[in-house]
Design a protein around this motif. Sequence first.
Motif, mmCIF file in Angstrom:
data_model
loop_
_atom_site.group_PDB
_atom_site.id
_atom_site.type_symbol
_atom_site.label_atom_id
_atom_site.label_comp_id
_atom_site.label_asym_id
_atom_site.label_seq_id
_atom_site.Cartn_x
_atom_site.Cartn_y
_atom_site.Cartn_z
ATOM 1 N N PRO A 412 0.765 -1.135 -0.041
ATOM 2 C CA PRO A 412 0.061 0.001 -0.079
ATOM 3 C C PRO A 412 0.746 1.175 0.053
ATOM 4 O O PRO A 412 1.902 1.332 0.580
ATOM 5 N N ARG A 413 0.331 2.478 -0.581
ATOM 6 C CA ARG A 413 0.944 3.619 -0.413
ATOM 7 C C ARG A 413 0.593 4.199 0.905
ATOM 8 O O ARG A 413 0.049 5.141 1.072
ATOM 9 N N TYR A 414 1.273 3.473 1.982
ATOM 10 C CA TYR A 414 0.980 4.097 3.157
ATOM 11 C C TYR A 414 1.072 5.512 3.706
ATOM 12 O O TYR A 414 0.517 5.912 4.364
ATOM 13 N N THR A 415 1.832 6.313 2.970
ATOM 14 C CA THR A 415 2.171 7.722 3.576
ATOM 15 C C THR A 415 1.395 8.829 2.525
ATOM 16 O O THR A 415 1.535 10.043 2.848
ATOM 17 N N THR A 416 1.067 8.288 1.292
ATOM 18 C CA THR A 416 0.427 9.310 0.426
ATOM 19 C C THR A 416 -1.076 9.039 -0.034
ATOM 20 O O THR A 416 -1.474 9.639 -0.852
ATOM 21 N N ASN A 417 -1.576 7.972 0.351
ATOM 22 C CA ASN A 417 -2.963 7.607 -0.044
ATOM 23 C C ASN A 417 -3.955 7.154 0.990
ATOM 24 O O ASN A 417 -3.536 6.108 1.693
ATOM 25 N N TRP A 418 -4.806 8.005 1.436
ATOM 26 C CA TRP A 418 -5.877 7.574 2.480
ATOM 27 C C TRP A 418 -6.531 6.266 2.102
ATOM 28 O O TRP A 418 -6.547 5.406 3.036
ATOM 29 N N ASN A 419 -7.054 5.770 1.040
ATOM 30 C CA ASN A 419 -7.539 4.606 0.826
ATOM 31 C C ASN A 419 -6.494 3.288 1.104
ATOM 32 O O ASN A 419 -7.078 2.439 1.607
ATOM 33 N N LEU A 421 -4.222 3.394 2.961
ATOM 34 C CA LEU A 421 -3.997 3.288 4.505
ATOM 35 C C LEU A 421 -4.923 2.510 5.090
ATOM 36 O O LEU A 421 -4.822 1.559 5.939
ATOM 37 N N ILE A 422 -6.156 2.597 4.711
ATOM 38 C CA ILE A 422 -7.346 1.893 5.142
ATOM 39 C C ILE A 422 -6.940 0.378 4.735
ATOM 40 O O ILE A 422 -7.241 -0.512 5.672
ATOM 41 N N VAL A 423 -6.763 0.127 3.493
ATOM 42 C CA VAL A 423 -6.499 -1.278 3.353
ATOM 43 C C VAL A 423 -5.320 -1.910 4.161
ATOM 44 O O VAL A 423 -5.488 -3.115 4.762
ATOM 45 N N ALA A 424 -4.151 -1.021 4.316
ATOM 46 C CA ALA A 424 -2.933 -1.676 5.029
ATOM 47 C C ALA A 424 -3.464 -1.933 6.561
ATOM 48 O O ALA A 424 -3.129 -2.861 7.031
ATOM 49 N N ASN A 425 -4.401 -1.010 7.093
ATOM 50 C CA ASN A 425 -4.957 -1.231 8.289
ATOM 51 C C ASN A 425 -5.618 -2.573 8.376
ATOM 52 O O ASN A 425 -5.552 -3.542 9.623
ATOM 53 N N GLN A 426 -6.400 -3.051 7.414
ATOM 54 C CA GLN A 426 -6.994 -4.237 7.372
ATOM 55 C C GLN A 426 -6.314 -5.419 7.171
ATOM 56 O O GLN A 426 -6.508 -6.631 7.870
ATOM 57 N N LEU A 427 -5.298 -5.363 6.451
ATOM 58 C CA LEU A 427 -4.241 -6.467 6.326
ATOM 59 C C LEU A 427 -3.342 -6.793 7.559
ATOM 60 O O LEU A 427 -3.120 -7.679 7.948
ATOM 61 N N ILE A 428 -3.181 -5.784 8.623
ATOM 62 C CA ILE A 428 -2.493 -5.888 9.947
ATOM 63 C C ILE A 428 -3.798 -6.410 10.763
ATOM 64 O O ILE A 428 -3.631 -7.669 11.253
#
Length: 428
Positions: A412-419, A421-428
């Motif tokens: 995910p584009r952790y630092t530049t894209n809100w969407n 970031l949400i995906v990243a959160n679900q992965l963890i």
Amino acid sequence: MNRSIALVDCNNFYVSCERVFNPKLKNKPVVVLSNNDGCAVARSEEAKALGVKMGEPWFQFKRLAEKHNIIICSSNYALYADMSDRVMSVLSKFSPNQEIYSIDECFLDLTGFCKDDLATYAKKICRCIQQQTGLPVCIGIGASKTLAKLANYIAKKNLAFQGVCNFNAMVIQEQNKWLHKIKIEKIWGIGKQLLPKLQQIGIYNINDLKNINPRILDLKFSISLKRTIYELNNIVCFKLEGTTTKKKQITCSRSFGLLITSFKSLEQSIALYVTRAAEKLRRQNSYTRSIHIYICTSPFNKKESYYENSITIPLPEQTDNTLTLIQFSLFGLRKIYRNGYKYQKAGVILSKIVSSKKYQPDLFSKKEKRRKSNNLMATLDQINTLMGKKILIIAAEGITQPWKMRQNNMSPRYTTNWNDLIVANQLI
DNA sequence: ATCACGGTTTGCA
DNA sequence: CTAACGTGCAAACCGTGAT
């Protein structure tokens, strides 16, 4: 007095960026692939130990990767560029004189700083970067850029240095020991072409090179090599360049995710690359007077016949207008396109670039037309900067690109894209 | 002989 | 099953035609 030039270089930069946001990657073999998932461009120490080579094509080490559970990442340039900005921003606080040399490297002029113990100062820089960005870096210090590069190499390869090597602080005998030990092709500016030529005349290590007979040098080698040798002898030939220097040439090129046969698809790819190149051009407040486009089939596929062609189009008037540039480039594409080939790559090069400050209007050009063009491009850029770069696109790019590059393992584009970031959160 | 120019090669990350 | 090998820059170098 010797200058103190520092080279700060991030360790395995792309892999380290991935690890900052995905701790599961720590202590494991990780490889980041180039665009189009083509070649290995960054390797963790564990992956290097398993034998993955720099630049090795992915399909060649795929079996090795499966066998040892090597984790593969597609390159995520949005993430790396943002992390790079953070590193450079922290570094800017440690010296008024900074040159951002590449996405993961930065020169700092530390001349006159902490005369007694520059290494301690450099270690402090390393700690700050680690703390504020999560990225590990090494620092080399020398009397020239070339020696700073060399010192950085020493710091990277020898853990005893704890990430910092100050070549200036070494006694001559110690310096010479390293100059004898390190391979000549590790020197900045000496690559695979120069190496055999140097060996031919009996230059086998860096010490030989440093003390080369000036006459032989004059006779056989270029000014570039002379500069390198001066730099090995503590004489500065490559000065730090300011961050405001503008590009003299701007390129955008990509390999396709699948081979293209249709003219329409080539048109769309060229239109897209022109758009990107023109954006870069405007970002540095410049105009271009020449556009070069090229297309080619795969140079590696021996079963298909090879075709490449290119064309340089001199522009009647300097411009930064995406639409104008697309028109000229598509006109050029019609000239070089041949039916029946499987195209693998296309690209665009802008050259003869001039600063907008030195604008030379064409004798017959309409002032009003120019004003409208500038306004249109400025508005386009503003909207796309504010709302995401695909909000306004040029129709010639097409809506979907079935040929777009492969990125099968993108984080995910952790630092530049809100969407993301949400995906990243679900992965963890 | 020398220059300006453009295309090609080299090097680097 | 097969095929699958990146991108963007600067600058030196070199051949060519013009002067």
